[in-house]
Scaffold this motif. Sequence first.
Motif, PDB file in Angstrom:
ATOM      1  N   ASN A  41      22.472 -10.886  18.337  1.00 35.53           N
ATOM      2  CA  ASN A  41      21.163 -11.502  18.102  1.00 35.53           C
ATOM      3  C   ASN A  41      20.951 -12.577  19.168  1.00 35.53           C
ATOM      4  OD1 ASN A  41      22.559 -13.847  17.222  1.00 35.53           O
ATOM      5  ND2 ASN A  41      22.395 -13.274  15.071  1.00 35.53           N
ATOM      6  N   THR A  42      20.046 -13.490  18.968  1.00 33.91           N
ATOM      7  CA  THR A  42      19.743 -14.463  20.019  1.00 33.91           C
ATOM      8  C   THR A  42      20.714 -15.637  20.058  1.00 33.91           C
ATOM      9  OG1 THR A  42      18.173 -15.595  18.551  1.00 33.91           O
ATOM     10  CG2 THR A  42      17.292 -13.878  19.999  1.00 33.91           C
ATOM     11  N   GLU A  43      21.693 -15.684  19.137  1.00 35.75           N
ATOM     12  CA  GLU A  43      22.663 -16.783  19.129  1.00 35.75           C
ATOM     13  C   GLU A  43      24.114 -16.318  19.227  1.00 35.75           C
ATOM     14  OE1 GLU A  43      22.155 -20.141  16.434  1.00 35.75           O
ATOM     15  OE2 GLU A  43      20.204 -19.306  15.844  1.00 35.75           O
ATOM     16  N   ASN A  87      21.168  -9.927  10.270  1.00 40.04           N
ATOM     17  CA  ASN A  87      19.873 -10.047   9.610  1.00 40.04           C
ATOM     18  C   ASN A  87      18.809 -10.335  10.673  1.00 40.04           C
ATOM     19  OD1 ASN A  87      17.599 -10.847   8.149  1.00 40.04           O
ATOM     20  ND2 ASN A  87      18.785 -11.971   6.624  1.00 40.04           N
ATOM     21  N   PRO A  88      17.767  -9.488  10.810  1.00 40.66           N
ATOM     22  CA  PRO A  88      16.759  -9.729  11.848  1.00 40.66           C
ATOM     23  C   PRO A  88      15.899 -10.956  11.599  1.00 40.66           C
ATOM     24  CG  PRO A  88      16.106  -7.896  10.452  1.00 40.66           C
ATOM     25  CD  PRO A  88      17.496  -8.252  10.054  1.00 40.66           C
ATOM     26  N   PHE A  89      15.974 -11.520  10.378  1.00 42.68           N
ATOM     27  CA  PHE A  89      15.182 -12.704  10.042  1.00 42.68           C
ATOM     28  C   PHE A  89      16.015 -13.987  10.034  1.00 42.68           C
ATOM     29  CE2 PHE A  89      13.050  -9.083   8.180  1.00 42.68           C
ATOM     30  CZ  PHE A  89      11.727  -9.292   8.518  1.00 42.68           C
ATOM     31  N   SER A 135      22.142  -1.155   7.038  1.00 41.62           N
ATOM     32  CA  SER A 135      21.107  -1.459   8.023  1.00 41.62           C
ATOM     33  C   SER A 135      19.993  -2.270   7.365  1.00 41.62           C
ATOM     34  CB  SER A 135      20.534  -0.163   8.614  1.00 41.62           C
ATOM     35  OG  SER A 135      19.513  -0.427   9.543  1.00 41.62           O
ATOM     36  N   TRP A 136      19.552  -3.335   8.068  1.00 44.53           N
ATOM     37  CA  TRP A 136      18.460  -4.173   7.581  1.00 44.53           C
ATOM     38  C   TRP A 136      17.121  -3.533   7.914  1.00 44.53           C
ATOM     39  CZ3 TRP A 136      19.413  -8.779   5.018  1.00 44.53           C
ATOM     40  CH2 TRP A 136      20.697  -9.320   5.134  1.00 44.53           C
ATOM     41  N   ASN A 137      16.171  -3.670   6.982  1.00 40.86           N
ATOM     42  CA  ASN A 137      14.787  -3.327   7.296  1.00 40.86           C
ATOM     43  C   ASN A 137      14.244  -4.403   8.240  1.00 40.86           C
ATOM     44  OD1 ASN A 137      11.792  -3.238   7.048  1.00 40.86           O
ATOM     45  ND2 ASN A 137      12.228  -1.654   5.540  1.00 40.86           N
ATOM     46  N   ASN A 138      13.646  -3.985   9.347  1.00 42.31           N
ATOM     47  CA  ASN A 138      13.227  -4.933  10.371  1.00 42.31           C
ATOM     48  C   ASN A 138      11.882  -5.594  10.092  1.00 42.31           C
ATOM     49  OD1 ASN A 138      12.624  -2.019  11.069  1.00 42.31           O
ATOM     50  ND2 ASN A 138      11.155  -3.029  12.414  1.00 42.31           N
ATOM     51  N   THR A 143      15.855  -6.917   2.758  1.00 39.87           N
ATOM     52  CA  THR A 143      15.988  -5.539   2.290  1.00 39.87           C
ATOM     53  C   THR A 143      16.946  -4.776   3.197  1.00 39.87           C
ATOM     54  OG1 THR A 143      13.754  -5.514   1.356  1.00 39.87           O
ATOM     55  CG2 THR A 143      14.761  -3.381   1.839  1.00 39.87           C
ATOM     56  N   LEU A 144      17.929  -4.112   2.590  1.00 37.34           N
ATOM     57  CA  LEU A 144      18.900  -3.316   3.338  1.00 37.34           C
ATOM     58  C   LEU A 144      18.968  -1.910   2.769  1.00 37.34           C
ATOM     59  CD1 LEU A 144      20.656  -6.281   2.624  1.00 37.34           C
ATOM     60  CD2 LEU A 144      21.896  -5.334   4.547  1.00 37.34           C
TER      61      LEU A 144
END
Length: 233
Positions: A41-43, A87-89, A135-138, A143-144
Motif C-alpha cells: 500500500n502507500t505506507e 485493507n484498501p481503506f 480479498s477486500w472489496n475495493n 467487506t471481504l
Amino acid sequence: MAASKGSKYRFLLGKEFQLRECYQGLRLGRCATDTDMLKVNTEFFACPWSDEGTLAIVPLSAKGAAMPEEPALLRNDRVPILDFAWNPFNNHVLATSDQTGQGALWNIPEGGLKSDLVAPSAQMIGHTARLLHISWNNRVENTLISIDSTKVVKLWDVAGGAGVEKAKLSVAHKGLVTSVTWNNTGSQFATSCQDKKLRIVDPRSDSVVAEVDDHSGSKSGRACWLRQLKLLL
C-alpha cells in the motif's frame, strides 16, 4: 544485399539502482498456495518471511537500511499463511487466511512493527477447510470475500471490529479456485479455477453472470481485473 536496420535500443544503457534505493536483508519465505508474494500500500509492503507462519511488514521509507537479524514479525502461531491482503481503506489493517480455515485482521502500528505481532484484532471463523483466498472489496468498506479448498465462498463484514459472516454464496466451481479479483465498482468479482473456467459472479444475486474457457495449460491460472480499462487479464 539490403543493409539491416539498426536497433533504436542499440545505444541505451541501463542505470543500476543504488543501495540507498533498495530494501536489503530480506529473508523471504513462501506461501503454500499460488498467491502474490508481495502486497503493497502507500505506507508498507508485506511479504512472507523465512519462518513458517510469519510475515514481514516493511515501511516503504526503510529504503537503504538492512533488515535486522531478528526483525519484528507478524506471527500466526506457526500456522502457514495462505493469503494476505491490505485493507484498501486503511493502510494499517492487514487480512490473512491460513491453513486451519481461519481469517484474521491485524492492526499495524504507526511506523511499522517494533515487536512481534502475535494477536489479531479480529478473526473470521466459519470455514472448515484451508482458507485459500481472501480479498477486500475495493469500493464497499469493511467487506471481504473468502474462498476455501472445498470451494465454499463467503462474504464478511468487519465494520464492528469482528468478522461477521454476511452471506454464503452457492457459486458452482468444479475445481479449486486459484484466484479472485473484484471489478472497479465492487459489484462483481471474477474467479479463475482449476476446471479451466473464468467466471464473473454477482454476489447480490448469488449468480454467475458470465463463464468462459480459461487457459488450457497444466499450470494454475490467475485473473486480474484491469479496473480502469474494464478488462480481465
